[in-house]
Design an enzyme around this catalytic site. Structure first.
Site, PDB file in Angstrom:
ATOM      1  N   GLY A  93       0.837  -1.197  -0.030  1.00 14.08           N
ATOM      2  CA  GLY A  93       0.114   0.002   0.025  1.00 14.08           C
ATOM      3  C   GLY A  93       0.722   1.325   0.002  1.00 14.08           C
ATOM      4  O   GLY A  93       0.567   2.186  -0.491  1.00 14.08           O
ATOM      5  N   THR A  94       1.876   1.281   0.724  1.00 19.85           N
ATOM      6  CA  THR A  94       2.755   2.354   0.644  1.00 19.85           C
ATOM      7  C   THR A  94       3.370   2.742  -0.639  1.00 19.85           C
ATOM      8  O   THR A  94       3.466   3.872  -0.993  1.00 19.85           O
ATOM      9  CB  THR A  94       4.047   2.207   1.652  1.00 19.85           C
ATOM     10  N   ASN A 173      -7.421   4.655   9.481  1.00 17.78           N
ATOM     11  CA  ASN A 173      -7.003   3.428  10.108  1.00 17.78           C
ATOM     12  C   ASN A 173      -7.000   3.434  11.531  1.00 17.78           C
ATOM     13  O   ASN A 173      -6.981   2.439  12.208  1.00 17.78           O
ATOM     14  CB  ASN A 173      -5.403   2.955   9.448  1.00 17.78           C
ATOM     15  N   ALA A 226      -2.701  -5.913   0.157  1.00 12.04           N
ATOM     16  CA  ALA A 226      -3.342  -7.335   0.112  1.00 12.04           C
ATOM     17  C   ALA A 226      -3.329  -8.015   1.622  1.00 12.04           C
ATOM     18  O   ALA A 226      -4.361  -8.423   2.147  1.00 12.04           O
ATOM     19  CB  ALA A 226      -2.447  -8.377  -0.541  1.00 12.04           C
ATOM     20  N   HIS A 227      -2.402  -7.435   2.365  1.00 11.73           N
ATOM     21  CA  HIS A 227      -2.532  -8.132   3.561  1.00 11.73           C
ATOM     22  C   HIS A 227      -3.357  -7.740   5.016  1.00 11.73           C
ATOM     23  O   HIS A 227      -3.525  -8.107   5.946  1.00 11.73           O
ATOM     24  CB  HIS A 227      -0.973  -7.876   4.678  1.00 11.73           C
ATOM     25  N   THR A 263      10.387  -7.674 -12.113  1.00  9.36           N
ATOM     26  CA  THR A 263       9.634  -9.075 -12.360  1.00  9.36           C
ATOM     27  C   THR A 263       8.446  -9.108 -11.333  1.00  9.36           C
ATOM     28  O   THR A 263       8.693  -8.937 -10.124  1.00  9.36           O
ATOM     29  CB  THR A 263      10.771 -10.033 -12.034  1.00  9.36           C
ATOM     30  N   CYS A 351       2.168   1.420  11.995  1.00  7.20           N
ATOM     31  CA  CYS A 351       3.203   2.153  11.538  1.00  7.20           C
ATOM     32  C   CYS A 351       3.743   3.211  12.650  1.00  7.20           C
ATOM     33  O   CYS A 351       4.758   3.568  12.398  1.00  7.20           O
ATOM     34  CB  CYS A 351       2.954   2.754  10.294  1.00  7.20           C
TER      35      CYS A 351
HETATM   36  N1  PLP Z   1      -2.660   3.255   4.252  1.00  7.50           N
HETATM   37  C1  PLP Z   1      -3.156   2.973   5.159  1.00  7.50           C
HETATM   38  C2  PLP Z   1      -4.638   3.724   5.574  1.00  7.50           C
HETATM   39  C3  PLP Z   1      -2.790   1.782   6.146  1.00  7.50           C
HETATM   40  O1  PLP Z   1      -3.588   1.511   7.306  1.00  7.50           O
HETATM   41  C4  PLP Z   1      -1.494   1.203   5.854  1.00  7.50           C
HETATM   42  C5  PLP Z   1      -1.108   0.216   6.629  1.00  7.50           C
HETATM   43  O2  PLP Z   1      -1.219   0.240   7.767  1.00  7.50           O
HETATM   44  C6  PLP Z   1      -0.945   1.460   4.613  1.00  7.50           C
HETATM   45  C7  PLP Z   1      -1.413   2.772   3.702  1.00  7.50           C
HETATM   46  C8  PLP Z   1       0.367   1.131   4.081  1.00  7.50           C
HETATM   47  O3  PLP Z   1       0.249  -0.196   3.629  1.00  7.50           O
HETATM   48  P1  PLP Z   1       1.242  -1.340   3.650  1.00  7.50           P
HETATM   49  O4  PLP Z   1       1.539  -1.745   5.164  1.00  7.50           O
HETATM   50  O5  PLP Z   1       0.775  -2.528   2.501  1.00  7.50           O
HETATM   51  O6  PLP Z   1       2.472  -0.673   2.900  1.00  7.50           O
END
Ligand code: PLP
Length: 412
Positions: A93-94, A173, A226-227, A263, A351
């Site tokens: 996601g990041t 989040n 995905a996680h 890849t 995070c």
């Molecule tokens: N954006 C939000 C709102 C999230 O809650 C998170 C992860 O906690 C992320 C982005 C980042 O996703 P990833 O852990 O896959 O990098």
């Protein structure tokens, strides 16, 4: 130790003794990450054993991998109501957030150097915005109200002819707030039509994906991971609406139609596709079950513990998250106390605990919580595997711990 579902054994981390045999784990930290579906594990294992060919190779094994990726892309596109050509795989996601923000900024910098976002975004959005500020961009960080919401009116009022990108998350989040992203998209479209501008709208959908559907009509870019939906870690996707061009982040061999070279991570892509397939096939049932346990938890806490602040709004919040402040306690101590009973929760976003700034949650501060309220906050995040029994045990354990801390007066 028995896992909390599917009767799976769970090995515990270094330095901790395994709990007694037969003791059940109550995992309420699903916003941080989820346990992979068994089906996802199987699909990934098969992929490692069978689909090891490089999807760019011209031979049969390459074509097999490519075909499987196509199927997974179709699943993810289906969940957005999009076409497969609009989905690009990323490493998380990041990366999706970074690609959307830097990519849009680079592609549109000649039109202006102004970005609008909110002060409660995930660091994966806030940090790229800060980086752009250092490079001469102007960023407007919209405040939220005491319930954690930003309004479409606030976004509309901040738009200027210099604005090239708006980034507002779909679900926060920490608080679980559902932001009015469809209305925001409408306002941006109206502004673009009236002023001949081409402002792009990005939404971080990491916490809404698999739990709430949105109409993507006026959303140009969306990040998912995905996680958070029982898929693999280190796997994400970026939705890029047809006709929208942003600069790629990774350059190289030209994979993902030259948008994201490298890849492809075939096992994780297939695992992601499988997770989305399961989530979508059981969508209503899953959401109903999460909503029920969340309400039960809320009612249990309100009934048993006086003087709490509920940080998740009762209306317009995601089915999985309940954030509560227990003044007179410290979230971190409460977390470790619950851990003794095999109940796993969070003090905020996982995070945030990596951050050097230990001032507390930027989200709760933005909502106007006092330092004491912020300090005593716990985020419970359930999944479709959370049971009514898990909730009863959690309410019991939280009540006992909060009452004990308050009696001792250690955190006044
Ligand atoms: N954006 C939000 C709102 C999230 O809650 C998170 C992860 O906690 C992320 C982005 C980042 O996703 P990833 O852990 O896959 O990098």
């Amino acid at each position: 130790m028995d896992e909390y579902h599917h009767g799976k054994k769970l090995r515990l981390s270094v330095g901790r003794k395994a709990p007694e045999q037969g003791k059940k784990v109550i995992y309420l930290d699903n916003s941080a990450t989820t346990r992979q579906y068994d089906e996802v594990n199987r699909v990934m294992l098969d992929a490692m054993e069978e689909f090891f060919g490089n999807p760019s190779s011209l031979h049969h094994l390459g074509l097999l991998s490519e075909k499987k990726i196509k199927e997974a892309r179709g699943e993810i596109a289906g969940a957005f109501g999009a076409s497969p050509e609009e989905i690009y795989f990323t490493s998380c996601g990041t990366e999706s957030d970074n690609t959307a923000i830097f990519g849009a900024a680079r592609a549109r910098q000649r039109a202006g150097k102004h970005i609008i976002t909110t002060c409660v975004e995930h660091p994966a959005v806030l940090e790229p915005c800060k980086k752009l500020e250092q490079q001469g961009w102007q960023v407007t960080y919209l405040p939220v109200n005491s319930e954690g919401f930003v309004t479409a009116g606030q976004v509309a009022a901040a738009l200027t002819k210099e604005t090239v990108l708006v980034s507002v998350m779909a679900v926060n989040n920490e608080s679980g707030c559902i932001m009015p992203i469809e209305e925001i998209g409408e306002k941006i479209k109206e502004y673009n039509n009236a002023n001949g501008t081409g402002i792009l709208f990005h939404s971080d959908m990491v916490q809404s994906f698999g739990k709430k559907h949105f109409n993507m009509k006026n959303i140009d870019l969306a990040s998912v991971s995905a996680h958070k939906i029982h898929g693999p870690k280190g796997m994400g996707a970026l939705y890029v609406k047809k006709g929208i061009n942003i600069e790629p982040f990774l350059l190289g061999g030209g994979q993902e139609k030259h948008f994201r070279s490298g890849t492809e991570n075939v096992p994780s892509i297939l695992g992601f596709g499988e997770a989305v397939r399961i989530c979508e096939a059981n969508f209503e049932k899953r959401v109903k079950s999460m909503s029920e346990v969340k309400i039960k938890l809320l009612e249990g806490i309100k009934k048993n513990i006086p003087d709490v602040r509920i940080n998740t709004p009762e209306h317009d919040s995601v089915c999985s998250v309940l954030n509560v402040s227990f003044p007179g306690t410290r979230g971190e101590v409460l977390l470790h106390t619950l851990e003794q009973s095999e109940i796993y929760v969070s003090t905020g976003s996982a995070c945030a605990s990596n951050h050097k700034n230990k001032k507390g949650s930027h989200v709760l501060v933005a909502m106007g919580l006092s330092p004491k309220e912020g300090e005593g906050a716990i985020r419970f995040s359930c999944s479709e595997f959370t049971t009514a029994d898990d909730i009863e045990k959690t309410v019991e354990a939280v009540t006992a711990a909060v009452m004990r801390f308050r009696k001792l007066g250690s955190f006044r």
